[in-house]
Design an enzyme around this catalytic site. Structure first.
Site, mmCIF file in Angstrom:
data_model
loop_
_atom_site.group_PDB
_atom_site.id
_atom_site.type_symbol
_atom_site.label_atom_id
_atom_site.label_comp_id
_atom_site.label_asym_id
_atom_site.label_seq_id
_atom_site.Cartn_x
_atom_site.Cartn_y
_atom_site.Cartn_z
ATOM 1 N N ASP A 69 -7.936 -12.852 43.580
ATOM 2 C CA ASP A 69 -7.849 -12.102 44.835
ATOM 3 C C ASP A 69 -7.956 -13.004 46.051
ATOM 4 O O ASP A 69 -8.369 -14.159 45.958
ATOM 5 C CB ASP A 69 -8.930 -11.002 44.882
ATOM 6 C CG ASP A 69 -10.247 -11.454 44.254
ATOM 7 O OD1 ASP A 69 -10.514 -12.662 44.246
ATOM 8 O OD2 ASP A 69 -10.987 -10.601 43.756
ATOM 9 N N HIS A 140 -17.234 -3.544 40.645
ATOM 10 C CA HIS A 140 -15.830 -3.963 40.799
ATOM 11 C C HIS A 140 -15.541 -5.225 39.984
ATOM 12 O O HIS A 140 -16.425 -6.025 39.715
ATOM 13 C CB HIS A 140 -15.441 -4.131 42.277
ATOM 14 C CG HIS A 140 -15.973 -5.346 42.974
ATOM 15 N ND1 HIS A 140 -16.259 -5.357 44.323
ATOM 16 C CD2 HIS A 140 -16.267 -6.610 42.558
ATOM 17 C CE1 HIS A 140 -16.684 -6.560 44.682
ATOM 18 N NE2 HIS A 140 -16.706 -7.341 43.618
HETATM 19 C C1 F6R Z 1 -14.007 -12.837 43.272
HETATM 20 C C2 F6R Z 1 -13.955 -11.487 42.685
HETATM 21 C C3 F6R Z 1 -15.158 -10.603 42.706
HETATM 22 C C4 F6R Z 1 -16.470 -11.333 42.365
HETATM 23 C C5 F6R Z 1 -17.636 -10.360 42.453
HETATM 24 C C6 F6R Z 1 -18.954 -11.029 42.149
HETATM 25 O O1 F6R Z 1 -12.776 -13.493 43.089
HETATM 26 O O2 F6R Z 1 -12.935 -11.085 42.213
HETATM 27 O O3 F6R Z 1 -14.960 -9.547 41.804
HETATM 28 O O4 F6R Z 1 -16.381 -11.871 41.075
HETATM 29 O O5 F6R Z 1 -17.681 -9.798 43.734
HETATM 30 O O6 F6R Z 1 -19.243 -11.982 43.133
HETATM 31 P P1 F6R Z 1 -20.511 -12.917 42.998
HETATM 32 O O7 F6R Z 1 -20.271 -13.813 41.842
HETATM 33 O O8 F6R Z 1 -20.551 -13.666 44.311
HETATM 34 O O9 F6R Z 1 -21.697 -12.017 42.797
#
Ligand code: F6R
Length: 247
Positions: A69, A140
């Site tokens: 993304d 998500h």
């Molecule tokens: C990032 C993405 C998001 C993150 C998620 C968790 O490319 O697609 O789904 O993986 O928001 O983010 P963190 O690891 O920062 O808790």
């Protein structure tokens, strides 16, 4: 259908396990197609991959990557972009061919056409072999936010308030400066990956991990749809795993 859950003692151990999965995939198939996530959780794994590469134990020269993304209105050179995030934490430290690094262009004039271009590029590469995922505290995956429905393919999405708060660090700490929208692979794009490795660490992820693994399939918890995939592994530290039902 097969979901494997591996619980490790620390976030560092989750990072090492993630790196091992990638190295194993690279050795089995040097031209592997990797789906990559940004966000804080995989950063330890990316650091370990840079270390292994420096030691001559991880060769990315023939691999391709597709990131999940990117923020809308943000180009590849913007300091808050996921592209710059990946440069900093992974790409600068490994030998990926820049021509085989793929990203959704958040600054594309026609976002729908950009999403279609990305889907075609993934198909042309032969599909994703190993998709790395993080998980939002709201469940998500990619930026497929909880809601009434989910999109199958890459699309433009309005970000949840919690997601904008969680990504504020990329935009000077101010959630108001985080773009309202992003482009994201769809749930179908993700589920077509031949193997999926999801990483989650910390107590803040315990509720969404429980809902993803032990709850019903629901668009309210996009990660719950991973339960239908035939080769998915959750790499968790004990805090993120603390609420799941043990077999
Ligand atoms: C990032 C993405 C998001 C993150 C998620 C968790 O490319 O697609 O789904 O993986 O928001 O983010 P963190 O690891 O920062 O808790």
């Amino acid at each position: 259908m097969s979901v494997t859950v591996t619980v490790l003692g620390s976030a560092q151990a989750v990072g090492e396990a993630l790196a091992l999965q990638v190295v194993t995939a690279l050795r089995a198939k040097p031209d592997v197609v990797l789906g990559l996530a940004s966000g804080r959780t995989p950063v330890d794994g990316y650091a370990e991959l840079r270390r292994l590469h420096a030691e001559g134990k991880a060769d990315f020269s023939r691999a391709s990557t597709f990131n999940l993304d990117e923020f809308v209105g943000v180009d590849a050179h913007h300091s808050g972009s996921f592209r710059q995030f990946m440069e900093r934490y992974l790409f600068e430290g490994v030998n990926l061919d820049p021509a085989r690094i793929h990203f959704l262009n958040g600054a594309a004039a026609d976002p729908d056409a950009e999403c279609e271009r990305y889907e075609q590029a993934i198909r042309r590469a032969g599909g994703i072999d190993v998709q790395i995922l993080g998980i939002g505290s709201n469940g998500h995956i990619g930026f497929n936010e909880p809601g009434e429905d989910l999109k199958v393919r890459a699309h433009r999405v309005t970000l949840a308030e919690s997601t904008r708060r969680d990504n504020a660090a990329l935009f000077g700490g101010d959630p108001a400066r985080v773009p309202n929208e992003a482009l994201s692979m769809g749930i179908g794009t993700i589920l077509l990956a031949r193997r999926i490795v999801l990483v989650a660490t910390g107590a803040k992820k315990a509720d969404c991990i429980r809902a993803a693994l032990n709850g019903h399939l629901t668009t309210r918890v996009p990660a719950s749809l991973l339960q239908v995939h035939r080769d998915v592994e959750f790499l968790l530290d004990s805090a993120a795993a603390s609420l799941i039902d043990r077999p």
